[in-house]
Design a protein around this motif. Sequence first.
Motif, PDB file in Angstrom:
ATOM      1  N   GLY A  78       0.907  -1.608   0.025  1.00  0.00           N
ATOM      2  CA  GLY A  78      -0.032   0.374  -0.206  1.00  0.00           C
ATOM      3  C   GLY A  78       1.589   1.384   0.230  1.00  0.00           C
ATOM      4  N   ALA A  79       2.094   0.942   0.816  1.00  0.00           N
ATOM      5  CA  ALA A  79       2.685   1.824   1.098  1.00  0.00           C
ATOM      6  C   ALA A  79       3.651   2.840  -0.633  1.00  0.00           C
ATOM      7  CB  ALA A  79       3.938   2.277   1.545  1.00  0.00           C
ATOM      8  N   LYS A  80       3.625   1.363  -1.449  1.00  0.00           N
ATOM      9  CA  LYS A  80       4.377   1.257  -2.625  1.00  0.00           C
ATOM     10  C   LYS A  80       3.604   2.212  -3.653  1.00  0.00           C
ATOM     11  CE  LYS A  80       7.505  -1.893  -5.659  1.00  0.00           C
ATOM     12  NZ  LYS A  80       6.324  -1.609  -6.995  1.00  0.00           N
ATOM     13  N   GLN A  81       2.340   1.913  -3.456  1.00  0.00           N
ATOM     14  CA  GLN A  81       1.694   1.812  -4.392  1.00  0.00           C
ATOM     15  C   GLN A  81       0.725   3.870  -4.483  1.00  0.00           C
ATOM     16  OE1 GLN A  81      -2.595   0.246  -5.251  1.00  0.00           O
ATOM     17  NE2 GLN A  81      -2.592   1.259  -6.672  1.00  0.00           N
ATOM     18  N   MET A  82       1.050   4.100  -3.130  1.00  0.00           N
ATOM     19  CA  MET A  82       0.840   5.749  -2.400  1.00  0.00           C
ATOM     20  C   MET A  82       2.032   6.575  -3.475  1.00  0.00           C
ATOM     21  SD  MET A  82      -0.774   6.107   0.703  1.00  0.00           S
ATOM     22  CE  MET A  82       0.606   5.115   2.178  1.00  0.00           C
ATOM     23  N   MET A  83       3.575   5.432  -3.409  1.00  0.00           N
ATOM     24  CA  MET A  83       4.639   6.116  -3.697  1.00  0.00           C
ATOM     25  C   MET A  83       4.552   6.555  -5.417  1.00  0.00           C
ATOM     26  SD  MET A  83       7.248   4.419  -0.808  1.00  0.00           S
ATOM     27  CE  MET A  83       7.432   3.919   0.937  1.00  0.00           C
ATOM     28  N   GLU A  84       4.498   5.432  -6.230  1.00  0.00           N
ATOM     29  CA  GLU A  84       4.084   5.268  -7.164  1.00  0.00           C
ATOM     30  C   GLU A  84       3.386   6.489  -7.695  1.00  0.00           C
ATOM     31  OE1 GLU A  84       5.541   0.742  -7.507  1.00  0.00           O
ATOM     32  OE2 GLU A  84       3.957   1.073  -7.534  1.00  0.00           O
ATOM     33  N   VAL A  85       1.847   6.625  -7.188  1.00  0.00           N
ATOM     34  CA  VAL A  85       0.630   7.345  -7.926  1.00  0.00           C
ATOM     35  C   VAL A  85       1.686   8.779  -7.324  1.00  0.00           C
ATOM     36  CG1 VAL A  85      -1.152   7.709  -7.899  1.00  0.00           C
ATOM     37  CG2 VAL A  85      -1.214   5.687  -8.026  1.00  0.00           C
ATOM     38  N   ASN A  86       1.870   9.050  -6.357  1.00  0.00           N
ATOM     39  CA  ASN A  86       1.215  10.287  -5.906  1.00  0.00           C
ATOM     40  C   ASN A  86       3.269  11.188  -6.157  1.00  0.00           C
ATOM     41  OD1 ASN A  86      -0.704   9.402  -4.727  1.00  0.00           O
ATOM     42  ND2 ASN A  86      -0.069   9.495  -2.455  1.00  0.00           N
ATOM     43  N   TYR A  87       3.772  10.425  -5.767  1.00  0.00           N
ATOM     44  CA  TYR A  87       5.326  11.074  -6.580  1.00  0.00           C
ATOM     45  C   TYR A  87       6.201  10.290  -7.381  1.00  0.00           C
ATOM     46  CZ  TYR A  87       9.516  12.540  -5.704  1.00  0.00           C
ATOM     47  OH  TYR A  87      11.252  13.474  -5.824  1.00  0.00           O
ATOM     48  N   MET A  88       6.621   8.983  -7.727  1.00  0.00           N
ATOM     49  CA  MET A  88       7.323   8.726  -8.601  1.00  0.00           C
ATOM     50  C   MET A  88       6.597   8.952 -10.270  1.00  0.00           C
ATOM     51  SD  MET A  88       8.936   5.425  -6.932  1.00  0.00           S
ATOM     52  CE  MET A  88       9.337   4.707  -7.959  1.00  0.00           C
ATOM     53  N   GLY A  89       5.310   8.658 -10.096  1.00  0.00           N
ATOM     54  CA  GLY A  89       4.640   8.509 -11.412  1.00  0.00           C
ATOM     55  C   GLY A  89       4.823   9.838 -11.623  1.00  0.00           C
ATOM     56  N   ALA A  90       4.494  11.354 -10.728  1.00  0.00           N
ATOM     57  CA  ALA A  90       4.007  12.234 -11.256  1.00  0.00           C
ATOM     58  C   ALA A  90       5.484  13.031 -11.794  1.00  0.00           C
ATOM     59  CB  ALA A  90       3.849  13.052 -10.028  1.00  0.00           C
ATOM     60  N   VAL A  91       6.635  12.665 -10.928  1.00  0.00           N
ATOM     61  CA  VAL A  91       7.990  13.200 -11.581  1.00  0.00           C
ATOM     62  C   VAL A  91       8.543  12.311 -12.889  1.00  0.00           C
ATOM     63  CG1 VAL A  91      10.199  12.699 -10.796  1.00  0.00           C
ATOM     64  CG2 VAL A  91       8.974  13.017  -9.026  1.00  0.00           C
ATOM     65  N   SER A  92       7.904  11.016 -13.461  1.00  0.00           N
ATOM     66  CA  SER A  92       8.204  10.379 -13.835  1.00  0.00           C
ATOM     67  C   SER A  92       7.592  11.415 -15.411  1.00  0.00           C
ATOM     68  CB  SER A  92       7.811   9.405 -14.259  1.00  0.00           C
ATOM     69  OG  SER A  92       7.736   8.797 -15.665  1.00  0.00           O
ATOM     70  N   ILE A  93       6.393  11.361 -15.313  1.00  0.00           N
ATOM     71  CA  ILE A  93       5.536  12.310 -16.364  1.00  0.00           C
ATOM     72  C   ILE A  93       5.408  13.887 -17.295  1.00  0.00           C
ATOM     73  CG2 ILE A  93       3.361  11.983 -15.069  1.00  0.00           C
ATOM     74  CD1 ILE A  93       3.951  11.137 -18.469  1.00  0.00           C
ATOM     75  N   LEU A  94       6.055  14.308 -15.780  1.00  0.00           N
ATOM     76  CA  LEU A  94       5.996  15.922 -15.886  1.00  0.00           C
ATOM     77  C   LEU A  94       7.436  15.841 -15.873  1.00  0.00           C
ATOM     78  CD1 LEU A  94       4.819  16.744 -12.170  1.00  0.00           C
ATOM     79  CD2 LEU A  94       3.743  16.814 -14.398  1.00  0.00           C
ATOM     80  N   SER A  95       8.644  14.928 -15.429  1.00  0.00           N
ATOM     81  CA  SER A  95       9.969  15.186 -16.007  1.00  0.00           C
ATOM     82  C   SER A  95      10.496  15.391 -17.608  1.00  0.00           C
ATOM     83  CB  SER A  95      10.466  14.493 -15.468  1.00  0.00           C
ATOM     84  OG  SER A  95      11.192  14.809 -14.237  1.00  0.00           O
ATOM     85  N   ILE A  96       9.338  14.341 -18.148  1.00  0.00           N
ATOM     86  CA  ILE A  96       9.239  13.974 -19.778  1.00  0.00           C
ATOM     87  C   ILE A  96       8.868  15.157 -20.273  1.00  0.00           C
ATOM     88  CG2 ILE A  96       8.259  12.644 -21.634  1.00  0.00           C
ATOM     89  CD1 ILE A  96       8.692  10.207 -19.544  1.00  0.00           C
ATOM     90  N   ILE A  97       7.190  15.925 -20.169  1.00  0.00           N
ATOM     91  CA  ILE A  97       6.770  17.511 -20.695  1.00  0.00           C
ATOM     92  C   ILE A  97       7.663  18.234 -20.389  1.00  0.00           C
ATOM     93  CG2 ILE A  97       4.446  18.445 -20.045  1.00  0.00           C
ATOM     94  CD1 ILE A  97       3.129  16.221 -19.075  1.00  0.00           C
ATOM     95  N   ALA A  98       7.995  18.223 -19.277  1.00  0.00           N
ATOM     96  CA  ALA A  98       8.748  20.038 -18.860  1.00  0.00           C
ATOM     97  C   ALA A  98      10.122  20.115 -19.531  1.00  0.00           C
ATOM     98  CB  ALA A  98       8.967  19.656 -17.339  1.00  0.00           C
ATOM     99  N   MET A  99      11.088  18.704 -19.243  1.00  0.00           N
ATOM    100  CA  MET A  99      11.942  19.144 -20.691  1.00  0.00           C
ATOM    101  C   MET A  99      11.906  19.014 -22.179  1.00  0.00           C
ATOM    102  SD  MET A  99      14.017  18.936 -18.445  1.00  0.00           S
ATOM    103  CE  MET A  99      13.657  19.722 -17.482  1.00  0.00           C
ATOM    104  N   ASP A 100      10.744  18.833 -22.749  1.00  0.00           N
ATOM    105  CA  ASP A 100      10.613  18.970 -24.323  1.00  0.00           C
ATOM    106  C   ASP A 100      10.184  20.425 -24.203  1.00  0.00           C
ATOM    107  OD1 ASP A 100       9.949  18.741 -26.378  1.00  0.00           O
ATOM    108  OD2 ASP A 100       7.862  17.950 -26.155  1.00  0.00           O
ATOM    109  N   GLN A 101      11.416  20.196 -25.314  1.00  0.00           N
ATOM    110  CA  GLN A 101      11.979  21.882 -25.285  1.00  0.00           C
ATOM    111  C   GLN A 101      11.403  22.493 -26.649  1.00  0.00           C
ATOM    112  OE1 GLN A 101      14.880  24.507 -23.986  1.00  0.00           O
ATOM    113  NE2 GLN A 101      15.970  23.145 -22.786  1.00  0.00           N
TER     114      GLN A 101
END
Length: 244
Positions: free
Chosen positions: A103-126
Amino acid sequence: MDQNANKTVLILGANSDVAKQCIKQYIEKGLSVIAASRNTRSLEDFISENNLDQTKIAVLSFDAADFNSHQKFYDQLPVKPHIVVYAAGFLVDNERALADFSGAKQMMEVNYMGAVSILSIIAMDQSNKHLERIVGLSSLSGVRGRKSNFVYGSTKAAFTQYLAGLRQELASRKIIVNALVIGYIRTKINDGLQLNESLIMEPDYVAGYIVNAGNSFTIVPNFKWKMIYHILRLLPEGLVAKLP
């Protein structure tokens, strides 16, 4: 010509109650919406039930915890967004999170890790020259560690810090990053919890703060929650330890 007519919003985790209200409000303002979620059927039902202009909405499948799919998801977007809202979230109670790491892992993946993954892709697309704003939905649970919800709170604290650094990273490109630091909302994620009724906000109310976000980094909807936010930040550790 309406300045919003040619703008597109990408909402990640669009099946949340707040995100659905964001869809309605962005459409009302004349923007197009890409609504992305694991549960596309629920989104399609919502759009149909509310008679929303389907020519202004694209529904796509997105799994925040499937990190390997994020680059392909972004590359295949029908149009690159002007505004991005990360609304994906997952919550299990603290006792369960401590007793069962899944349960803790799923919170980490959705609330933080997933956000960092997709938002970094979006933000770094110049190549996306019209990206102008990224909004992340965080929580007052991440302001201070409290014994009732510190595992969930830690994922939101990490997300807020990521957004703070991303804001600095993107400042030279004139891209605004906002963190919505939110208290109790009447949503399905809080079903069954014993919450103070006078502090519960409605999803459409919170959505209004997202859709009309300004330049400030931290946005705390509702004056009561603003007071709680500032008190939490200033409380001595000994008093924080006495909170539930």
